[in-house]
Each structure stands twice: as structure tokens, then as C-alpha cells.
Design an enzyme around this catalytic site. Structure first.
Site, PDB file in Angstrom:
ATOM      1  N   LYS A 180       0.824  -1.218   0.000  1.00 41.80           N
ATOM      2  CA  LYS A 180       0.000   0.000   0.000  1.00 41.80           C
ATOM      3  C   LYS A 180       0.851   1.259   0.000  1.00 41.80           C
ATOM      4  O   LYS A 180       0.444   2.286  -0.529  1.00 41.80           O
ATOM      5  CB  LYS A 180      -0.962   0.000   1.190  1.00 41.80           C
ATOM      6  CG  LYS A 180      -2.043  -1.044   1.029  1.00 41.80           C
ATOM      7  CD  LYS A 180      -3.226  -0.811   1.915  1.00 41.80           C
ATOM      8  CE  LYS A 180      -4.339  -1.764   1.529  1.00 41.80           C
ATOM      9  NZ  LYS A 180      -5.523  -1.633   2.332  1.00 41.80           N
ATOM     10  N   LYS A 185      -5.251  -9.525  -5.889  1.00 43.93           N
ATOM     11  CA  LYS A 185      -6.455  -9.868  -5.112  1.00 43.93           C
ATOM     12  C   LYS A 185      -7.556  -8.832  -5.345  1.00 43.93           C
ATOM     13  O   LYS A 185      -7.268  -7.649  -5.572  1.00 43.93           O
ATOM     14  CB  LYS A 185      -6.127 -10.014  -3.624  1.00 43.93           C
ATOM     15  CG  LYS A 185      -6.040  -8.726  -2.858  1.00 43.93           C
ATOM     16  CD  LYS A 185      -6.293  -8.917  -1.360  1.00 43.93           C
ATOM     17  CE  LYS A 185      -6.405  -7.520  -0.748  1.00 43.93           C
ATOM     18  NZ  LYS A 185      -7.215  -7.379   0.401  1.00 43.93           N
ATOM     19  N   LYS A 213     -11.091  -3.434  -2.485  1.00 45.74           N
ATOM     20  CA  LYS A 213     -12.033  -2.312  -2.498  1.00 45.74           C
ATOM     21  C   LYS A 213     -11.397  -1.057  -3.070  1.00 45.74           C
ATOM     22  O   LYS A 213     -12.084  -0.171  -3.534  1.00 45.74           O
ATOM     23  CB  LYS A 213     -12.481  -1.978  -1.080  1.00 45.74           C
ATOM     24  CG  LYS A 213     -13.185  -3.076  -0.360  1.00 45.74           C
ATOM     25  CD  LYS A 213     -13.887  -2.460   0.851  1.00 45.74           C
ATOM     26  CE  LYS A 213     -13.839  -3.370   2.040  1.00 45.74           C
ATOM     27  NZ  LYS A 213     -12.742  -3.049   2.948  1.00 45.74           N
TER      28      LYS A 213
HETATM   29  N1  AQP Z   1      -9.843 -10.585  -2.420  1.00 44.48           N
HETATM   30  C1  AQP Z   1     -10.130 -11.121  -1.248  1.00 44.48           C
HETATM   31  N2  AQP Z   1     -10.309 -12.454  -1.154  1.00 44.48           N
HETATM   32  C2  AQP Z   1     -10.611 -13.017   0.053  1.00 44.48           C
HETATM   33  N3  AQP Z   1     -10.759 -12.302   1.194  1.00 44.48           N
HETATM   34  C3  AQP Z   1     -10.597 -10.980   1.139  1.00 44.48           C
HETATM   35  N4  AQP Z   1     -10.672 -10.011   2.093  1.00 44.48           N
HETATM   36  C4  AQP Z   1     -10.424  -8.819   1.517  1.00 44.48           C
HETATM   37  N5  AQP Z   1     -10.165  -8.972   0.192  1.00 44.48           N
HETATM   38  C5  AQP Z   1     -10.272 -10.311  -0.070  1.00 44.48           C
HETATM   39  C6  AQP Z   1     -11.037 -10.257   3.494  1.00 44.48           C
HETATM   40  O1  AQP Z   1     -12.173  -9.470   3.796  1.00 44.48           O
HETATM   41  C7  AQP Z   1     -12.150  -9.130   5.176  1.00 44.48           C
HETATM   42  C8  AQP Z   1     -12.451  -7.679   5.368  1.00 44.48           C
HETATM   43  O2  AQP Z   1     -11.522  -6.927   4.634  1.00 44.48           O
HETATM   44  P1  AQP Z   1     -11.130  -5.467   5.018  1.00 44.48           P
HETATM   45  O3  AQP Z   1     -12.053  -4.538   4.425  1.00 44.48           O
HETATM   46  O4  AQP Z   1     -10.986  -5.285   6.444  1.00 44.48           O
HETATM   47  O5  AQP Z   1      -9.686  -5.471   4.560  1.00 44.48           O
HETATM   48  P2  AQP Z   1      -8.979  -5.280   3.236  1.00 44.48           P
HETATM   49  O6  AQP Z   1      -8.138  -6.476   3.038  1.00 44.48           O
HETATM   50  O7  AQP Z   1      -8.272  -4.023   3.384  1.00 44.48           O
HETATM   51  O8  AQP Z   1     -10.104  -5.171   2.115  1.00 44.48           O
HETATM   52  P3  AQP Z   1      -9.828  -4.861   0.651  1.00 44.48           P
HETATM   53  O9  AQP Z   1     -11.048  -5.250  -0.054  1.00 44.48           O
HETATM   54  O10 AQP Z   1      -8.572  -5.429   0.178  1.00 44.48           O
HETATM   55  O11 AQP Z   1      -9.721  -3.282   0.605  1.00 44.48           O
HETATM   56  P4  AQP Z   1      -8.454  -2.373   0.417  1.00 44.48           P
HETATM   57  O12 AQP Z   1      -7.533  -3.017  -0.544  1.00 44.48           O
HETATM   58  O13 AQP Z   1      -9.037  -1.129  -0.078  1.00 44.48           O
HETATM   59  O14 AQP Z   1      -7.851  -2.173   1.762  1.00 44.48           O
HETATM   60  C9  AQP Z   1     -10.775  -9.555   5.715  1.00 44.48           C
HETATM   61  O15 AQP Z   1     -10.933 -10.751   6.429  1.00 44.48           O
HETATM   62  C10 AQP Z   1      -9.965  -9.802   4.467  1.00 44.48           C
HETATM   63  O16 AQP Z   1      -9.008 -10.821   4.677  1.00 44.48           O
END
Ligand code: AQP
Length: 327
Positions: free
Chosen positions: A112, A194, A197
Site C-alpha cells: 500500500k 487480489k 475495495k
Molecule cells: N480478495 C479477497 N479475497 C478473500 N478475502 C478478502 N478479504 C479482503 N479482500 C479479499 C477479506 O475481507 C475481510 C475484510 O476486509 P477489510 O475490508 O478489512 O480489509 P482489506 O483487506 O483491506 O479489504 P480490501 O477489499 O482489500 O480493501 P483495500 O484493498 O481497499 O484495503 C478480511 O478478512 C480480508 O481478509
């Protein structure tokens, strides 16, 4: 006594099927087995810049989606992190026990911070300390997450062990629980990354509130390869990702799926997958509309849950402060 399970989700961006299949679905399924606490981690969200109005709205949206997905507020506490002050306070104390070297190894921060460079916040670097506080405050034994969070949960466990070895038994040792299938759902536009969001490309993720036509169109445009055979093969990430999504939404076995697509092409698979996902998300989407139609309902569920978990968090914090000699 049931084991304590704790997990969190950031109220940022649009919740996608990666979040749903790896995390939320596990949380719903485990409600009878575990004593569950789920946290909307708004303090984590502000580690990158957020619009205040959008952040507030997203807290309600994410909470609403969790209830719509089947989280029962009578069985599981869903609360907002910033409503329980002990999270930030314990994070500070834990900061003083985490060696810099541990934090510098965290791959999520490395990835990040690549884009943000010098503008990256100290908070983003410190993300795993706050996540450790979240987990350790509730005597958590299991942390159901996607694979991307495994390293952070391991840091929490190492930290608990380190603290306990200095001050004597204080924290339970948490363990990540990662689903066998769907632990890492990949982006539809780029199946080597992956699903996330924070990706801007509209064809990247299927969001839980996408309309049926959006879902069908995104799947139709998903990146695959120039081969024809439909088979689970991790070396072909595009088609593998679509098949994994199909497997979980349809409930069919891999052998059944492969057999039913013998002699058929990617276009047919994409068409069928579109329908399976549309149907799979339909109940959640209509429940979400019902829940959000009742003004104030979600806020009151969140406030009740915060009141329920606050004493647990304060008890742990008091134990930690007394061990360290604070106050
Ligand atoms: N691509 C994914 N596949 C499986 N699990 C995923 N998680 C996130 N992306 C995937 C799981 O979703 C839960 C909540 O995620 P979060 O919002 O707390 O964390 P994150 O990893 O930051 O989410 P994103 O979607 O990747 O957003 P960005 O990149 O914007 O920060 C967690 O259990 C995570 O493992």
C-alpha cells in the site's frame, strides 16, 4: 463455554464478493459454534484519507450488509471500533512492545505504501498494532479472515506471546482461521491481483450491492486466457478464479463442475456464473433494502453491541495497565 471469535471489516469502498466469500460467509456460518464479535474498523479506515460524510454512510452500509448476510445481532455483536475507546488505548501500549523489525516485514504496508510513497501515514504503518489491540482485547481464540490478513493475525499472536513472557499470562493466543476455498478471490480485470475495495477499475470487483446487469457485464468482461478447456488449474488464474467463485456460489463439487463443462466454452461458463452470482446475492440484497428502510434501526443495533462489548474490552485494558504499571 464457546470459543471467542473476533474479526473486522473496514467501512471503506464497496464490499465485494472477496470480503463476502472469505470472511462474512464464514462469520455467518460460525454463529452457533463461536461467541462472535465483529467490528466495523473505522479507526483503521482513516489510515488512508476518507471523506467524513462518506465514512459515516459506509459504517451503516457495511453494518447493514453484515445483518443482511445473516449476522444475527442476538448471537453476534456487531459494533463500531471508535465507539469503544479501549481499542486506541491498548494499541498505544502495544506499540511500545512491537519491535520495528516485525512491522517492517508486513507485506500489506509494503504494497500500500508503494503508491502513497512519502505521503503514507504513520497510522497505515501502525495498522497491525491497532488490529492486535482489536483482537487481544476480547480474549479472542479464533480470527476468521481472508488469506491477506494472515500475517497480521500472526503478528498479534507473536505479540501476545511476547507480552505474556514479560508480564505473565495476560492475553489469549489468537489463531487465524482461513477458508479452504475462496481465501483469496482475485480481481476480474487482473486475476494476478487480489480483489480489492481500493481498485478504481469498475470491472475489477463484484460488489454485494451491484445490480444483476452489472454483475453479468463484469463477469462477461472478466480476463481469462486463450485456452478452451474448463478445468481448476491455479496456473490459469483467470479461469481458476471464476471457477472458484462458481464452486462456492453453486455448492457443486469441482468434479461436478468440470464434468458439466466438458466440450463447452468460456462464454457459457461466464453466462452461467453470472446467473449463479445474481441468484446467490438476491436474498442478501433484498434483506438489505428492508433493513435500511427502517431509519435508526442499524444505529441502535450498533450502539447496543458497543455497550455489550465495552466492559469486556475495559476489563482487558485494566489488566494490561496494571501489569505494565500504568495509572
Ligand atoms: N480478495 C479477497 N479475497 C478473500 N478475502 C478478502 N478479504 C479482503 N479482500 C479479499 C477479506 O475481507 C475481510 C475484510 O476486509 P477489510 O475490508 O478489512 O480489509 P482489506 O483487506 O483491506 O479489504 P480490501 O477489499 O482489500 O480493501 P483495500 O484493498 O481497499 O484495503 C478480511 O478478512 C480480508 O481478509
Amino acid at each position: 463455554m464457546k470459543k471467542r471469535s473476533f474479526s473486522g471489516i473496514q467501512p471503506t469502498g464497496d464490499i465485494h464478493i472477496g470480503n463476502y466469500l472469505a470472511a462474512i460467509k464464514q462469520w455467518v456460518a460460525s454463529q452457533a459454534e463461536y461467541d462472535n464479535i465483529f467490528c466495523i474498523v473505522d479507526l483503521h479506515a482513516i489510515t488512508i484519507p476518507q471523506d467524513p460524510k462518506i465514512l459515516k454512510a459506509k459504517i451503516r452500509e457495511v453494518s447493514g450488509l453484515l445483518f443482511a448476510a445473516g449476522i444475527d445481532p442476538k448471537l453476534s455483536a456487531v459494533f463500531v471500533q471508535s465507539q469503544v475507546g479501549a481499542h486506541a488505548e491498548l494499541a498505544w501500549i502495544l506499540n511500545c512492545f512491537i519491535p520495528m523489525g516485525w512491522m517492517q516485514r508486513m507485506t500489506q504496508f509494503k504494497e500500500k505504501s508503494k503508491e502513497l510513497k512519502e505521503q503514507v501515514s504513520v497510522g497505515l504503518f501502525d495498522y497491525p498494532a491497532l488490529m492486535s489491540a482489536d483482537i487481544l482485547l476480547y480474549d479472542t481464540e479464533v480470527v476468521p479472515v481472508g488469506e491477506d490478513q494472515k500475517q497480521h493475525v500472526e503478528l498479534s499472536r507473536d505479540l501476545a506471546q511476547r507480552f505474556n513472557s514479560i508480564y505473565g499470562p495476560t492475553f489469549h493466543l489468537p489463531k487465524a482461521v482461513i477458508p479452504e476455498v475462496g481465501a483469496r478471490i482475485m480481481g476480474l480485470d487482473d486475476p494476478t491481483k487480489k480483489m480489492s475495495k481500493s481498485e478504481d477499475n469498475p470491472g475489477h470487483a463484484i460488489n454485494l450491492l451491484d445490480s444483476p446487469d452489472e454483475i453479468r457485464a463484469k463477469i462477461k468482461r472478466a480476463t481469462t486466457d486463450s485456452r478452451r478447456e474448463i478445468r481448476f488449474d491455479e496456473k490459469r488464474p483467470g479461469i481458476h478464479n471464476l471457477l472458484v467463485i462458481y464452486e462456492i456460489f453453486s455448492g457443486l463439487s469441482r468434479a461436478e463442475i468440470e464434468a458439466s463443462y466438458q466440450g463447452k466454452g468460456y462464454a457459457q461458463l461466464k453466462k452461467d456464473l453470472g446467473e449463479v452470482v445474481v441468484e446467490g446475492l438476491k436474498p442478501l440484497q433484498s434483506r438489505y433494502q428492508e433493513l435500511t428502510a427502517e431509519a435508526g434501526h442499524i444505529d441502535s443495533l450498533l450502539a447496543e453491541a458497543a455497550a455489550r462489548v465495552r466492559p469486556l474490552a475495559e476489563k482487558t485494558l485494566a489488566r494490561v495497565k496494571s501489569r505494565v504499571g500504568l495509572g
